[in-house]
Design a protein around this motif. Structure first.
Motif, PDB file in Angstrom:
ATOM      1  N   ARG A   1       1.002 -11.267 -20.112  1.00 11.28           N
ATOM      2  CA  ARG A   1       2.274 -10.273 -19.409  1.00 11.28           C
ATOM      3  C   ARG A   1       0.459  -9.203 -18.402  1.00 11.28           C
ATOM      4  NH1 ARG A   1       7.278 -10.455 -20.117  1.00 11.28           N
ATOM      5  NH2 ARG A   1       7.846  -9.066 -19.791  1.00 11.28           N
ATOM      6  N   TRP A   2       1.635  -8.362 -17.016  1.00 15.13           N
ATOM      7  CA  TRP A   2       1.367  -8.290 -15.695  1.00 15.13           C
ATOM      8  C   TRP A   2       1.596  -7.027 -16.604  1.00 15.13           C
ATOM      9  CZ3 TRP A   2      -2.234  -9.545 -12.617  1.00 15.13           C
ATOM     10  CH2 TRP A   2      -2.645 -11.218 -12.678  1.00 15.13           C
ATOM     11  N   TRP A   3       0.786  -6.081 -16.119  1.00 11.30           N
ATOM     12  CA  TRP A   3       1.054  -4.155 -16.187  1.00 11.30           C
ATOM     13  C   TRP A   3       2.507  -3.801 -15.260  1.00 11.30           C
ATOM     14  CZ3 TRP A   3       0.817  -3.117 -21.202  1.00 11.30           C
ATOM     15  CH2 TRP A   3       0.109  -3.585 -22.058  1.00 11.30           C
ATOM     16  N   VAL A   4       3.025  -3.177 -15.911  1.00 12.22           N
ATOM     17  CA  VAL A   4       3.935  -2.465 -14.504  1.00 12.22           C
ATOM     18  C   VAL A   4       3.631  -1.204 -14.820  1.00 12.22           C
ATOM     19  CG1 VAL A   4       5.773  -1.707 -13.206  1.00 12.22           C
ATOM     20  CG2 VAL A   4       5.093  -4.245 -13.881  1.00 12.22           C
ATOM     21  N   TRP A   5       3.469  -0.603 -13.919  1.00 13.71           N
ATOM     22  CA  TRP A   5       3.907   1.297 -13.906  1.00 13.71           C
ATOM     23  C   TRP A   5       4.634   2.158 -13.035  1.00 13.71           C
ATOM     24  CZ3 TRP A   5      -0.900  -1.478 -12.440  1.00 13.71           C
ATOM     25  CH2 TRP A   5      -2.021  -1.652 -13.806  1.00 13.71           C
ATOM     26  N   VAL A   6       4.509   3.255 -13.511  1.00 11.91           N
ATOM     27  CA  VAL A   6       5.538   3.848 -12.899  1.00 11.91           C
ATOM     28  C   VAL A   6       5.084   4.533 -11.010  1.00 11.91           C
ATOM     29  CG1 VAL A   6       7.378   5.758 -12.764  1.00 11.91           C
ATOM     30  CG2 VAL A   6       7.352   4.482 -15.020  1.00 11.91           C
ATOM     31  N   CYS A   7       5.912   4.611  -9.940  1.00  9.79           N
ATOM     32  CA  CYS A   7       5.089   5.113  -8.624  1.00  9.79           C
ATOM     33  C   CYS A   7       6.384   6.792  -9.035  1.00  9.79           C
ATOM     34  CB  CYS A   7       6.263   4.075  -7.358  1.00  9.79           C
ATOM     35  SG  CYS A   7       6.033   5.388  -6.203  1.00  9.79           S
ATOM     36  N   THR A   8       4.221   7.574  -8.243  1.00  6.32           N
ATOM     37  CA  THR A   8       5.001   8.799  -8.856  1.00  6.32           C
ATOM     38  C   THR A   8       4.782   9.135  -7.319  1.00  6.32           C
ATOM     39  OG1 THR A   8       2.424   8.934  -8.594  1.00  6.32           O
ATOM     40  CG2 THR A   8       3.742   8.745 -10.904  1.00  6.32           C
ATOM     41  N   ALA A   9       4.638   8.301  -6.207  1.00  6.52           N
ATOM     42  CA  ALA A   9       5.011   8.688  -4.928  1.00  6.52           C
ATOM     43  C   ALA A   9       6.520   9.188  -4.452  1.00  6.52           C
ATOM     44  CB  ALA A   9       4.592   7.675  -3.936  1.00  6.52           C
TER      45      ALA A   9
ATOM     46  N   LYS B   1      12.509   6.245 -10.148  1.00  9.38           N
ATOM     47  CA  LYS B   1      12.498   5.048 -10.311  1.00  9.38           C
ATOM     48  C   LYS B   1      11.900   3.941  -9.331  1.00  9.38           C
ATOM     49  CE  LYS B   1      17.209   6.702  -9.111  1.00  9.38           C
ATOM     50  NZ  LYS B   1      18.531   6.308  -8.949  1.00  9.38           N
ATOM     51  N   GLY B   2      10.649   3.661  -8.914  1.00 13.15           N
ATOM     52  CA  GLY B   2      10.027   3.557  -8.512  1.00 13.15           C
ATOM     53  C   GLY B   2       8.851   2.001  -8.959  1.00 13.15           C
ATOM     54  N   ARG B   3       8.548   1.236  -9.688  1.00 10.99           N
ATOM     55  CA  ARG B   3       7.933   0.254 -10.307  1.00 10.99           C
ATOM     56  C   ARG B   3       6.576   0.136  -9.064  1.00 10.99           C
ATOM     57  NH1 ARG B   3       9.659   3.035 -12.812  1.00 10.99           N
ATOM     58  NH2 ARG B   3      10.792   2.972 -14.311  1.00 10.99           N
ATOM     59  N   LEU B   4       5.177   0.177  -9.617  1.00  6.12           N
ATOM     60  CA  LEU B   4       4.083  -0.583  -9.467  1.00  6.12           C
ATOM     61  C   LEU B   4       4.126  -1.757 -10.036  1.00  6.12           C
ATOM     62  CD1 LEU B   4       1.863   2.803  -9.271  1.00  6.12           C
ATOM     63  CD2 LEU B   4       3.547   1.950  -7.542  1.00  6.12           C
ATOM     64  N   HIS B   5       3.452  -2.851  -9.136  1.00  2.00           N
ATOM     65  CA  HIS B   5       3.197  -4.543  -9.171  1.00  2.00           C
ATOM     66  C   HIS B   5       1.771  -4.513  -8.623  1.00  2.00           C
ATOM     67  CE1 HIS B   5       7.285  -4.798 -10.745  1.00  2.00           C
ATOM     68  NE2 HIS B   5       7.762  -3.733  -9.493  1.00  2.00           N
ATOM     69  N   VAL B   6       1.106  -5.437  -9.492  1.00  3.50           N
ATOM     70  CA  VAL B   6      -0.263  -5.595  -8.972  1.00  3.50           C
ATOM     71  C   VAL B   6      -0.051  -7.073  -7.874  1.00  3.50           C
ATOM     72  CG1 VAL B   6      -2.075  -7.293  -9.741  1.00  3.50           C
ATOM     73  CG2 VAL B   6      -0.960  -5.345 -11.227  1.00  3.50           C
ATOM     74  N   ALA B   7      -0.656  -6.290  -6.560  1.00  5.35           N
ATOM     75  CA  ALA B   7      -0.345  -7.142  -5.951  1.00  5.35           C
ATOM     76  C   ALA B   7      -1.840  -8.059  -5.202  1.00  5.35           C
ATOM     77  CB  ALA B   7      -0.008  -6.291  -4.812  1.00  5.35           C
ATOM     78  N   GLY B   8      -3.289  -7.633  -6.016  1.00  4.02           N
ATOM     79  CA  GLY B   8      -4.568  -7.827  -5.882  1.00  4.02           C
ATOM     80  C   GLY B   8      -5.719  -6.975  -6.118  1.00  4.02           C
ATOM     81  N   TYR B   9      -6.496  -7.819  -6.099  1.00  2.00           N
ATOM     82  CA  TYR B   9      -7.713  -7.022  -6.266  1.00  2.00           C
ATOM     83  C   TYR B   9      -8.406  -5.973  -5.120  1.00  2.00           C
ATOM     84  CZ  TYR B   9      -8.464  -9.370 -10.403  1.00  2.00           C
ATOM     85  OH  TYR B   9      -7.811 -10.197 -11.861  1.00  2.00           O
ATOM     86  N   ALA B  10      -8.303  -4.784  -5.587  1.00  2.00           N
ATOM     87  CA  ALA B  10      -9.156  -3.958  -4.004  1.00  2.00           C
ATOM     88  C   ALA B  10     -10.396  -4.650  -3.714  1.00  2.00           C
ATOM     89  CB  ALA B  10      -9.339  -2.892  -4.711  1.00  2.00           C
ATOM     90  N   ARG B  11     -10.584  -4.692  -2.104  1.00  2.00           N
ATOM     91  CA  ARG B  11     -11.560  -5.601  -1.708  1.00  2.00           C
ATOM     92  C   ARG B  11     -13.021  -4.602  -1.528  1.00  2.00           C
ATOM     93  NH1 ARG B  11     -11.217  -9.482   2.158  1.00  2.00           N
ATOM     94  NH2 ARG B  11      -9.269  -9.281   2.266  1.00  2.00           N
ATOM     95  N   ASP B  12     -12.328  -2.567  -1.654  1.00  2.00           N
ATOM     96  CA  ASP B  12     -14.253  -2.622  -1.323  1.00  2.00           C
ATOM     97  C   ASP B  12     -14.675  -1.613  -3.168  1.00  2.00           C
ATOM     98  OD1 ASP B  12     -14.612  -3.008   1.235  1.00  2.00           O
ATOM     99  OD2 ASP B  12     -12.905  -1.879   2.076  1.00  2.00           O
ATOM    100  N   ARG B  13     -13.239  -1.750  -3.801  1.00  2.00           N
ATOM    101  CA  ARG B  13     -13.624  -1.022  -5.050  1.00  2.00           C
ATOM    102  C   ARG B  13     -13.365  -1.974  -6.242  1.00  2.00           C
ATOM    103  NH1 ARG B  13     -12.482   4.965  -3.787  1.00  2.00           N
ATOM    104  NH2 ARG B  13     -12.895   5.272  -1.499  1.00  2.00           N
ATOM    105  N   HIS B  14     -13.331  -1.332  -7.423  1.00  2.00           N
ATOM    106  CA  HIS B  14     -13.497  -2.129  -9.029  1.00  2.00           C
ATOM    107  C   HIS B  14     -12.427  -1.575  -9.207  1.00  2.00           C
ATOM    108  CE1 HIS B  14     -14.623  -4.412 -12.474  1.00  2.00           C
ATOM    109  NE2 HIS B  14     -14.534  -3.398 -12.184  1.00  2.00           N
ATOM    110  N   ALA B  15     -11.160  -2.364  -8.453  1.00  2.00           N
ATOM    111  CA  ALA B  15      -9.056  -1.937  -9.441  1.00  2.00           C
ATOM    112  C   ALA B  15      -8.525  -2.616  -8.588  1.00  2.00           C
ATOM    113  CB  ALA B  15      -9.376  -0.234  -8.242  1.00  2.00           C
ATOM    114  N   VAL B  16      -7.707  -2.713  -9.418  1.00  2.00           N
ATOM    115  CA  VAL B  16      -6.373  -3.411  -9.152  1.00  2.00           C
ATOM    116  C   VAL B  16      -5.363  -2.633  -7.725  1.00  2.00           C
ATOM    117  CG1 VAL B  16      -4.823  -4.207 -10.032  1.00  2.00           C
ATOM    118  CG2 VAL B  16      -6.156  -4.428 -11.682  1.00  2.00           C
ATOM    119  N   TYR B  17      -5.606  -3.412  -7.768  1.00  5.34           N
ATOM    120  CA  TYR B  17      -4.986  -2.878  -6.449  1.00  5.34           C
ATOM    121  C   TYR B  17      -2.404  -3.712  -6.739  1.00  5.34           C
ATOM    122  CZ  TYR B  17      -3.600  -1.926  -1.586  1.00  5.34           C
ATOM    123  OH  TYR B  17      -2.794  -1.190   0.018  1.00  5.34           O
TER     124      TYR B  17
END
Length: 97
Positions: A56-64, A69-85
């Protein structure tokens, strides 16, 4: 514990279908978000470390948002960095995880 440490732990997980539906809903809800994500990410392809042991994909809490109440969902890999976007489903903010 500092808030930076707390932000690094996922709040839960979701199936591939749930992830795709949540990301698509966020992309439809916020003007310009689809173009931003397309410009700043590469496709997910085969799963790697952003999955938990059950596939399953990880989900994080949005701190903005002050109510968290918001949840962060994986939308892709960052183009210029080694990270999940990730994108927030309630405010449209993007982050690197």
């Amino acid at each position: 514990m500092s808030s930076n440490v707390g932000q690094n732990y996922p709040s839960g997980s979701e199936t591939q279908a749930q992830r795709a539906a949540n990301v698509e809903a966020a992309l439809k809800a916020f003007d310009g978000l689809r173009d931003k994500v397309a410009a700043e990410t590469t496709p997910l392809g085969e799963p790697t470390g952003e999955w938990d042991a059950s596939g399953r994909w990880w989900v994080w809490v949005c701190t903005a948002e002050p109510d968290f109440k918001g949840r962060l969902h994986v939308a892709g890999y960052a183009r210029d960095r080694h990270a999940v976007y990730v994108v927030c489903d309630t405010c449209g903010t993007t982050f690197l995880r």
